[in-house]
Every structure is written in C-alpha cells, then in structure tokens.
Design a protein around this motif. Structure first.
Motif, short mmCIF file in Angstrom:
data_model
loop_
_atom_site.label_atom_id
_atom_site.label_comp_id
_atom_site.label_asym_id
_atom_site.label_seq_id
_atom_site.Cartn_x
_atom_site.Cartn_y
_atom_site.Cartn_z
N LYS A 68 27.80 -14.01 -6.93
CA LYS A 68 26.73 -13.73 -5.97
C LYS A 68 25.91 -15.00 -5.83
O LYS A 68 25.69 -15.71 -6.81
CB LYS A 68 25.85 -12.59 -6.50
N LEU B 45 22.26 -16.71 -4.06
CA LEU B 45 20.98 -16.57 -3.37
C LEU B 45 20.68 -17.85 -2.61
O LEU B 45 20.69 -18.94 -3.20
CB LEU B 45 19.85 -16.30 -4.38
N ASN C 42 22.66 -10.03 4.26
CA ASN C 42 23.51 -9.95 3.08
C ASN C 42 24.93 -9.71 3.56
O ASN C 42 25.17 -8.80 4.36
CB ASN C 42 23.07 -8.80 2.16
N GLU D 117 29.60 -12.85 -2.60
CA GLU D 117 28.50 -12.04 -2.07
C GLU D 117 27.31 -12.96 -1.80
O GLU D 117 26.75 -13.55 -2.73
CB GLU D 117 28.11 -10.95 -3.06
N ARG E 1 23.53 -13.46 -0.51
CA ARG E 1 22.26 -12.76 -0.28
C ARG E 1 21.22 -13.77 0.18
O ARG E 1 20.85 -14.68 -0.57
CB ARG E 1 21.80 -12.05 -1.56
N GLU E 2 20.80 -13.64 1.42
CA GLU E 2 19.78 -14.53 1.96
C GLU E 2 18.39 -14.00 1.62
O GLU E 2 18.09 -12.83 1.88
CB GLU E 2 19.93 -14.66 3.48
N THR F 156 15.12 -11.59 -8.28
CA THR F 156 16.51 -11.11 -8.24
C THR F 156 17.23 -11.44 -9.54
O THR F 156 17.98 -10.62 -10.07
CB THR F 156 17.26 -11.74 -7.05
#
Length: 390
Positions: free
Chosen positions: A34, A36, A46, A53, A55-56, A84
């Motif tokens: 993941k 960020l 997202n 994966e 995630r903005e 997060t």
C-alpha cells in the motif's frame, strides 16, 4: 502469510517510475503493498494499479519556488500519513514501512510503529542537503549542516538506507552513515516497459526529421533552457530538427517564453504536462537522440537520471554533460558528452551525432552494456534480498 508493506512518498504516483517499479516488484514477489501519496486531482482517490493499493491523501503536492511552502506541505503530509500508519499498525496490517524521500523526515510518520519493532527503510532518491542547495540556490553552510543533521537522524531511525548509485553511497558514508546499513538500488528502467521488443510495437523515427527529446521535470537547474538555445543555434543547419519536451514543472512557462523570444516555437513541442509511464514508450520510440543537460552543482553531480537510462534501454543515443556520477558509469564510447552549461559544446554534440550515423550506432551498442549489467531484470534481486534480510 503475506507481509504488509506501507510506502510513503511525497510524489505523484502515476509518473514516478522508481517508486512504481519497486512497489510492483514487491507485489510480484508476494508482498502486499500500500502506498500513501498526495492527491493528483481535485479530490483524493483510492485505487489499485498493477497490484499496488494507492491511497491519495487529501493534500496537493506543492509545486513552486518557496522553501517555506515546501516545508509546510512536507510537514502536513507527514502528520496526515502518520494517522494511517498508526492505524495499520494497531490493526496488525503493517510489517515494513518504506519511506521515499524527499523529505527524509517523512520517516517520523512511522515513529510509533518503529518504536514497537516494525522495520523501516529510508529510500533516498536524492541527497537532501545538496538538492536543497541547488533548488533554492542556498549557499549557507549553516543550512547545509542542518540538512546533514536531519539526514543523519532519519538514517539512524531506519533499519536500512537505500541510495540510488555508488557515488551517493560514498557521500552518505562520508557523513557518518554506517556503510553496512546502506544499500545501492539503482534507478534503472523497468525491463517490462522499456525493452527493444516493446519499442518495436510502435512506429520508429521519421527519416525526414531529426528529433531530440527530454522528458521530466521542467526546471532551470536541469538545463532545459540550454537545449532550447542549442536548437535556436542549429536552426536551418539540420533539416527537420525538432525538440520534444515532455513534462511539467515550475519553469515551464519560462521555457515556452524563451522559445518564442528565440523565434523557434515551431521547432519545439511542449507537452505542458507530465506523461504517465504507460504512455512514454510510444513517444520515445519515435525519437532520434535523448538529451540530459543538467547544470553543474552539488545535487546534479550525484544524479544518474533515469530518463537517460530509459533512452539507452530503447537504443536511443544520449547526449549528457560531464558530471561526476554520469562519468562514473559511462565513458566516451557509451555517451556523447558535452561541457556542462556550455551551449556551443551542446550544439557540437548534437551535430556530431547527426553527421556521424556510424558513431550513433556504435554508441548505442556500447551503452547497452550498462543495461546488461545493471538492468532491473537482474538488479531487482538486490531489493528482494534487502527485504529478505529484514
């Protein structure tokens, strides 16, 4: 059971070749990854891309010339990312935190999990003291020392430190970072996207034209204006000469204005925006010569630009300045060198490749030796071995 990797990066994921390459490689070896990143559009998204994966966070990447605004944006991103990071740790969905600089202090987003034994990697794409000095023309020795102090603390917090080439490793070691802690994972092209078989899928160069290309950040420190001035001096000398400038950045408007002032706007194509990695192969396949024109400073001396290596992977001959790290890996037979910040020298280099097609072909074959030795097909195992050590 899959190991969970959380990457943190203050970058636009779709166009960051190095981060995507590392993340996708880890996924291919069974890791759950993941990442960020700041948002690329008006609203954060997202999504999953090639198994990663993404995630903005609801923070726009600052692009400007204010060091204070950069610092505020970095700090805010670090604080939001820490929420997060801590949440994943509490849910036992975190095994490794992989931080991509700049800034180095993004490692503090993972401070709590790190204190409880979660492994951390600091991936230093750029040496922050040198890059700060070059980007903001800051010559203060005090500021440089502060940056070195920040770098040392952040490297100490991490279990492993990645750097992008051997000269950079030597600089970090000279500043007191334990050499055994530093691993070189070079910023080389993804062999899945940049290979000759991929290039052959697209139309090649037009024999009636001579196309020069640069793709990447539009910044004065990277010397795009030298290429524009060189094209102006060559106007009428090389039939069908055209310069393709792909990318966005702080100084793009200045470059467009310069081309108009020199009366060569018809000879230069500006994409005016960054090009997603997926679209680059088709564009590069049509080019005759790739140009890197970085100005000479502490930061560029430590750079081995990935754009240069992408040209080489596509059998596009390269013109590059005589800078420390480029010369560490490449000799006169592999690259056509010019004297940094010297437009006349750049003009001569372009003419040399245009007038000597046999030299152009020989250079392509010699430069390929670098890809054979350091290409990601082999080099990816250094990343996997580093993770296995953790």
């Amino acid at each position: 059971m899959k190991k969970h990797v959380l990457m943190l990066a203050y970058t636009l994921y779709s166009i960051d070749a190095r981060i995507r390459r590392e993340a996708e490689t880890l996924v291919s070896y069974g890791y759950s990854v993941k990442i960020l990143v700041p948002r690329e559009h008006e609203k954060p998204e997202n999504y999953k891309l090639d198994g990663v994966e993404v995630r903005e966070l609801n923070i726009a990447k600052y692009q400007g010339k204010s060091n204070f605004s950069y610092l505020l944006s970095y700090i805010w991103f670090t604080l939001v990312a820490s929420l997060t990071c801590n949440s994943l740790f509490l849910r036992k969905k975190l095994d490794v935190i992989h931080v991509h600089n700049m800034p180095n202090f993004l490692v503090f987003a993972g401070l709590t999990p790190r204190m409880f034994g979660i492994k951390m990697i600091l991936d230093t794409h750029d040496s922050m003291p040198e890059t700060y000095s070059a980007k903001f023309s800051h010559d203060s020795s005090f500021t440089f020392k502060i940056m070195c102090w920040e770098e040392k603390i952040c490297c100490k917090l991490a279990n492993r430190v990645i750097c992008v080439n051997h000269p950079q490793k030597n600089v970090l070691a000279a500043r007191g970072i334990p050499e055994k802690k530093i691993h070189v994972i070079m910023n080389v092209p993804d062999h899945g996207r940049f290979n000759l078989e991929e290039k052959r899928k697209y139309p090649g160069s037009d024999p009636e034209t001579f196309k020069l290309v640069y793709h990447g950040t539009q910044a004065r420190r990277l010397g795009v204006d030298f290429v524009i001035n060189a094209v102006a001096k060559l106007a009428g000398t090389i039939p069908g000469l055209k310069f393709y400038d792909f990318g966005g950045g702080d100084d793009l408007d200045d470059f467009i204005l310069l081309s108009k002032e020199l009366g060569i706007e018809k000879d230069i194509y500006f994409s005016r925006k960054n090009i997603p990695i997926e679209n680059l192969p088709e564009l590069l396949a049509q080019m005759d010569v790739g140009i890197v024109a970085n100005r000479k400073n502490q930061a560029t001396a430590l750079m081995l630009p990935v754009k240069m290596l992408e040209y080489i992977a596509f059998d596009i001959p390269v013109i590059a300045p005589r800078l420390k790290t480029i010369q560490y890996y490449f000799n006169e037979e592999m690259v056509t060198f010019f004297e940094s910040e010297n437009v006349d020298s750049l003009v001569s280099a372009i003419l040399d490749l245009y007038e000597n097609p046999e030299k152009k072909e020989a250079q392509i074959q010699e430069a390929r030796k670098f890809i054979n030795r350091y290409g990601w097909k082999n080099h990816q195992f250094d990343l996997i071995n580093l993770y296995n050590e953790l």
